[in-house]
Scaffold this active site. Sequence first.
Site, short mmCIF file in Angstrom:
data_model
loop_
_atom_site.label_atom_id
_atom_site.label_comp_id
_atom_site.label_asym_id
_atom_site.label_seq_id
_atom_site.Cartn_x
_atom_site.Cartn_y
_atom_site.Cartn_z
N GLU A 257 63.94 87.61 -64.63
CA GLU A 257 63.64 86.87 -63.41
C GLU A 257 63.77 85.39 -63.74
O GLU A 257 63.13 84.89 -64.66
CB GLU A 257 62.20 87.19 -62.99
CG GLU A 257 62.04 87.31 -61.51
CD GLU A 257 60.64 87.73 -61.15
OE1 GLU A 257 60.43 88.93 -60.93
OE2 GLU A 257 59.74 86.87 -61.13
N ASP B 132 52.62 78.67 -56.92
CA ASP B 132 52.60 78.65 -58.38
C ASP B 132 51.45 77.84 -58.95
O ASP B 132 51.06 76.81 -58.41
CB ASP B 132 53.93 78.12 -58.92
CG ASP B 132 55.04 79.15 -58.80
OD1 ASP B 132 54.88 80.23 -59.41
OD2 ASP B 132 56.02 78.90 -58.09
#
Lengths: 401, 269
Positions: free
Chosen positions: B50, B61
């Site tokens: 990924e 995030d």
Amino acid sequence: MTENQPGLPDKRGHFGEFGGQFVSETLMHALDELQQAYGHWRKDEEFVQRMDEDLANYVGRPSPIYYAQRYSEAAAGAKIYLKREDLNHTGAHKINNTMGQGLLARYMGKKRVIAETGAGQHGVATATVAARLNQSCRVYMGDVDIQRQAINVFRMRLLGAEVTGVSAGSATLKDALNEAMRDWVGNVDDTFYIIGTVAGPHPYPEMVRDFNAVVGREARRQMLKLCDSLPDALVACVGGGSNAMGLFHPFLEDKNVKMFGVEAAGHGLESGQHAASLCAGRPGVLHGCRTYLLDDDAGQIRHTHSISAGLDYPGVGPEHAWLKETGRADYVAVTDEEALRAFHQLTRLEGIMPALESSHALAYGFKLAAGMRPDQRVLINLSGRGDKDVQTVAEIEGLSL
Amino acid sequence: MSQRIADCFELAKKAGRKVLIPFITAGDPDPGWTVAVMHALAGAGADLIELGVPFSDPMADGPVIQLASERAIEKHVTLGTVLEMVKLFRQTDTDTPVVLMGYMNPVERYGNKRFPDHATIAGVDGLLLVDCPPQERDDLGVAMNDVGLDGICLVTPTTTRERVKDIAGVANGFIYYVSLKGITGAGQLDSSELREPIQQIREFSQLPVAVGFGIKNAEMAVNVAAHSDAVVMGSALVEALSVAKNSEEACSVATAFVAPVRESLDNMG
């Protein structure tokens, strides 16, 4: 309080191609829950009554309409009227919305509220309501803004809120919003996120607009009573755009009333150092919605500049993007310098010290009025008072207080 | 549909092996090292990679990946650069699937119709846009389907049963279950809480289920893999990589991170 508004957004929160719910999956349920709760309580008699009482007795509504005679004479054109949102409790229009969302949080059983703030006005308005409703409150604020709005930071702390500085990115409003969103993702069960402007994912743009629409509803009624006619033009500053949307929305069907949203041109649109997403940006996706924004060719959000922290934001509410697209409202921009001049001018001519955000609307409204006939009327939303900006203005003039 | 992703999970299933998915931010700590690190990850036992696309405002995030994004942006990494990296990686690795993970605006700026085409040509197999739930994909979703770029969907602890069903209806590749309420790299993960939600996903979907967010070491990976087909490890790896001084060092950090997890997963019994 809120009326059942016809028209947009649609069920999925879209204003044409703008709006929507561009958030991480974790928040989808919270947004559904909020949408349902808002849909329910906005029609609840007790909630509406409580809201109306608070707006009258706590916020101090209705705020007056003031004919600024000397300011009008200086413009030597149309008559200039000011909607005095600066006279609200806490000194700006922001409390209309935080009062509504704070109350909604209480009805939803959420004991903790969070908010992002730029100039600190929304933070103060949130902390104020949280104090009154006995909610724990955390406000995220960019480190740069904490510097330039020290007084508001202290006010929030006095009110019992925890102010958390954000150093990421440009350390301004957009980064504070990111951080508040992260908090919400992690504490979604007990936390209500009080967004301060008509941006963010659905239902925020609609809900914040509805809570601020009291400004436009009053203004419409007051102008009719005072002048027997609606104003020819409305002028309001636009960062995220909540005071402008609140004023504009009840006038949308009045086709003869022109609307002008005034963005921050900072050092000038050509300098690249500004915050004028509608005038100089393009459609994209930021903070939960598709709207006009300022980004580079790679899609990275640009750092913005404005003398006014409250306008220093690279996006704008999706309904403004829609009003621009459909041509119902015009969007213009004025520079730091023009805004500062308006700040001084209104202070000296009328004894009213406007917020630097509102000074943008004043600067454009003055120019607009100057080109209009004496029998015409311009209504400017004086969205906040300038006490919080005294320090900034002094620094620009090389003074230390 | 991406054949590489389907084959990857199919092969793993036949071999009784758990799929290991490391996440790195493309271009961090240095754009010149990323392709070498990808090869090192695959060499050490990663099954699928990924690759994070840096974004200026990564709302979902935590601090580790935020900082990695900021560093990569400072080094002028764009979505176009990321596609170049994948193209380069594909010159010598044609098997390991690559999924890009990022946010909507860079993709929209690249072009919702143009991007899926360019991405598949470069060798990208799937796209996970954190801030673009399936119902907002519109023209992008259509363009992805046209070229067979998998739209990886997230399911989280707050996703309702009804919504899991809807998501299962449009997802392809695999379903990514976010193991905790929070941002990447956050909190404490209790793997016992995975059983029910993953069962619910399987009720509605035949797709493999990967679990990510908050998995920091081999032990946690093993606990999670007991319930899932795959595990995703991001923040801990990104943090380890951030101190590397050169490409070789970055590659040995990557190997040292993945190899023991691989070993633990293979010895689960």
